[in-house]
Design a protein around this motif. Structure first.
Motif, mmCIF file in Angstrom:
data_model
loop_
_atom_site.group_PDB
_atom_site.id
_atom_site.type_symbol
_atom_site.label_atom_id
_atom_site.label_comp_id
_atom_site.label_asym_id
_atom_site.label_seq_id
_atom_site.Cartn_x
_atom_site.Cartn_y
_atom_site.Cartn_z
ATOM 1 N N ARG A 75 13.213 28.056 -17.966
ATOM 2 C CA ARG A 75 12.921 28.672 -16.657
ATOM 3 C C ARG A 75 11.445 28.507 -16.316
ATOM 4 N NH1 ARG A 75 16.117 33.493 -14.803
ATOM 5 N NH2 ARG A 75 18.239 32.981 -15.409
ATOM 6 N N ALA A 76 10.587 28.741 -17.309
ATOM 7 C CA ALA A 76 9.147 28.561 -17.094
ATOM 8 C C ALA A 76 8.838 27.090 -16.799
ATOM 9 C CB ALA A 76 8.369 29.042 -18.324
ATOM 10 N N ALA A 77 9.525 26.168 -17.483
ATOM 11 C CA ALA A 77 9.319 24.738 -17.243
ATOM 12 C C ALA A 77 9.746 24.361 -15.826
ATOM 13 C CB ALA A 77 10.093 23.915 -18.272
ATOM 14 N N LEU A 78 10.857 24.905 -15.362
ATOM 15 C CA LEU A 78 11.331 24.628 -14.010
ATOM 16 C C LEU A 78 10.321 25.123 -12.971
ATOM 17 C CD1 LEU A 78 13.506 23.649 -12.036
ATOM 18 C CD2 LEU A 78 14.663 25.860 -12.374
ATOM 19 N N VAL A 104 11.557 16.973 -7.642
ATOM 20 C CA VAL A 104 11.946 17.520 -8.942
ATOM 21 C C VAL A 104 13.416 17.225 -9.186
ATOM 22 C CG1 VAL A 104 12.203 19.617 -10.333
ATOM 23 C CG2 VAL A 104 10.228 19.350 -8.822
ATOM 24 N N GLU A 105 13.684 16.723 -10.374
ATOM 25 C CA GLU A 105 15.047 16.471 -10.822
ATOM 26 C C GLU A 105 15.298 17.366 -12.028
ATOM 27 O OE1 GLU A 105 16.861 12.715 -13.039
ATOM 28 O OE2 GLU A 105 16.354 12.297 -10.938
ATOM 29 N N ALA A 106 16.149 18.395 -11.858
ATOM 30 C CA ALA A 106 16.491 19.308 -12.951
ATOM 31 C C ALA A 106 17.681 18.732 -13.699
ATOM 32 C CB ALA A 106 16.825 20.688 -12.395
ATOM 33 N N VAL A 107 17.498 18.448 -14.981
ATOM 34 C CA VAL A 107 18.517 17.780 -15.780
ATOM 35 C C VAL A 107 19.029 18.717 -16.866
ATOM 36 C CG1 VAL A 107 18.980 15.832 -17.323
ATOM 37 C CG2 VAL A 107 17.448 15.542 -15.362
ATOM 38 N N THR A 126 0.814 -1.211 0.000
ATOM 39 C CA THR A 126 0.000 0.000 0.000
ATOM 40 C C THR A 126 0.850 1.264 0.000
ATOM 41 O OG1 THR A 126 -0.155 -0.048 2.405
ATOM 42 C CG2 THR A 126 -1.938 -1.098 1.141
ATOM 43 N N GLN A 127 2.180 1.109 0.135
ATOM 44 C CA GLN A 127 3.047 2.292 0.081
ATOM 45 C C GLN A 127 3.151 2.761 -1.365
ATOM 46 O OE1 GLN A 127 6.768 1.097 1.877
ATOM 47 N NE2 GLN A 127 6.265 2.327 3.660
ATOM 48 N N GLN A 128 3.040 4.050 -1.534
ATOM 49 C CA GLN A 128 3.137 4.615 -2.865
ATOM 50 C C GLN A 128 4.415 5.429 -2.957
ATOM 51 O OE1 GLN A 128 -0.162 7.126 -3.849
ATOM 52 N NE2 GLN A 128 0.013 6.652 -6.011
ATOM 53 N N GLU A 129 5.151 5.250 -4.057
ATOM 54 C CA GLU A 129 6.390 5.994 -4.243
ATOM 55 C C GLU A 129 6.087 7.470 -4.469
ATOM 56 O OE1 GLU A 129 9.262 4.560 -7.000
ATOM 57 O OE2 GLU A 129 8.727 2.481 -6.614
ATOM 58 N N THR A 130 7.036 8.299 -4.072
ATOM 59 C CA THR A 130 6.925 9.729 -4.310
ATOM 60 C C THR A 130 7.053 9.991 -5.808
ATOM 61 O OG1 THR A 130 7.926 10.180 -2.173
ATOM 62 C CG2 THR A 130 7.963 11.970 -3.787
ATOM 63 N N PRO A 131 6.127 10.733 -6.406
ATOM 64 C CA PRO A 131 6.235 11.036 -7.832
ATOM 65 C C PRO A 131 7.544 11.770 -8.150
ATOM 66 C CG PRO A 131 4.062 11.629 -7.013
ATOM 67 C CD PRO A 131 4.917 11.298 -5.817
ATOM 68 N N ARG A 132 8.188 11.356 -9.242
ATOM 69 C CA ARG A 132 9.440 11.991 -9.674
ATOM 70 C C ARG A 132 9.149 12.783 -10.942
ATOM 71 N NH1 ARG A 132 14.245 10.614 -12.871
ATOM 72 N NH2 ARG A 132 13.205 8.707 -13.518
ATOM 73 N N ILE A 133 9.405 14.091 -10.850
ATOM 74 C CA ILE A 133 9.182 15.004 -11.964
ATOM 75 C C ILE A 133 10.550 15.421 -12.494
ATOM 76 C CG2 ILE A 133 8.038 17.126 -12.708
ATOM 77 C CD1 ILE A 133 6.225 14.934 -11.207
ATOM 78 N N VAL A 134 10.816 15.133 -13.764
ATOM 79 C CA VAL A 134 12.076 15.493 -14.404
ATOM 80 C C VAL A 134 11.827 16.732 -15.251
ATOM 81 C CG1 VAL A 134 13.849 14.762 -16.053
ATOM 82 C CG2 VAL A 134 12.873 13.094 -14.450
ATOM 83 N N VAL A 135 12.735 17.703 -15.170
ATOM 84 C CA VAL A 135 12.601 18.923 -15.971
ATOM 85 C C VAL A 135 13.933 19.221 -16.664
ATOM 86 C CG1 VAL A 135 13.070 20.417 -13.962
ATOM 87 C CG2 VAL A 135 11.924 21.374 -15.963
ATOM 88 N N GLY A 136 13.861 19.502 -17.958
ATOM 89 C CA GLY A 136 15.048 19.879 -18.724
ATOM 90 C C GLY A 136 15.361 21.349 -18.504
ATOM 91 N N VAL A 137 16.625 21.634 -18.185
ATOM 92 C CA VAL A 137 17.061 23.011 -17.910
ATOM 93 C C VAL A 137 18.210 23.352 -18.854
ATOM 94 C CG1 VAL A 137 18.060 24.553 -16.171
ATOM 95 C CG2 VAL A 137 16.378 22.837 -15.492
ATOM 96 N N MET A 170 6.567 12.316 -14.791
ATOM 97 C CA MET A 170 6.339 13.415 -15.726
ATOM 98 C C MET A 170 7.695 13.959 -16.173
ATOM 99 S SD MET A 170 3.938 15.868 -16.937
ATOM 100 C CE MET A 170 2.598 15.380 -15.912
ATOM 101 N N LEU A 171 7.786 14.308 -17.449
ATOM 102 C CA LEU A 171 8.945 15.015 -17.996
ATOM 103 C C LEU A 171 8.443 16.380 -18.438
ATOM 104 C CD1 LEU A 171 11.866 15.266 -19.050
ATOM 105 C CD2 LEU A 171 11.086 14.137 -21.146
ATOM 106 N N VAL A 172 9.110 17.430 -17.984
ATOM 107 C CA VAL A 172 8.701 18.796 -18.293
ATOM 108 C C VAL A 172 9.838 19.478 -19.064
ATOM 109 C CG1 VAL A 172 7.883 20.992 -17.340
ATOM 110 C CG2 VAL A 172 7.390 18.853 -16.134
#
Length: 149
Positions: A21-24, A38-41, A3-14, A108-110
């Protein structure tokens, strides 16, 4: 059943562009709504290679400088407190490949709608277009606001 749910990982291209900047900013707001991280890549390649590159590339650019500029970019957009919630990641490689790889296991990839690539990127195809076709997760393409343009 787990029943444990992983924390959502959001990747954003920088890449230092207005769109990235708006995407971040969008990625951080979204992560706050869904309780995600958030993972800024930033993709980094040796100057002269055809690439989407880290912010403000110049002839003396090296990997250490790219990493410092990524951290500075995140802080300039989000401030110190906001930046503390973002994990910066500098990856050597072509931006499409780097972002598609980063999308593996992400929720999600942003990306911004227009990066720093200019005319050369228009000839090769847009990063946002390519990642939207090949990403392993949903993609959000963010346009800068009218005030950012």
């Amino acid at each position: 059943m787990d029943t444990q749910q992983e924390t959502p990982r959001i990747v954003v291209g920088v890449d230092g562009s207005r769109s990235s900047r708006a995407a971040l900013e969008w990625a951080v707001r979204y992560a706050g709504l869904v309780g995600g991280t958030v993972e800024a890549v930033t993709a980094w390649e040796v100057p002269g290679e055809a690439s989407w590159s880290a912010p403000a590339v110049d002839a003396t650019f090296d990997e250490e400088e790219a990493e410092r500029r990524l951290v500075d970019e995140v802080r300039s957009v989000l401030g110190d407190q906001g930046a503390s919630r973002v994990h910066e990641k500098l990856v050597h490689g072509h931006p499409v490949e780097v972002l598609v790889d980063a999308s593996q296991g992400a929720d999600m990839l942003v990306v911004g709608s227009r990066g720093r690539g200019g005319f050369r990127r228009a000839l090769l195809g847009s990063v946002s277009q390519q990642v939207s076709l090949h990403s392993a997760c949903p993609v959000t393409i963010v346009r800068p606001t009218a005030a950012d343009r």
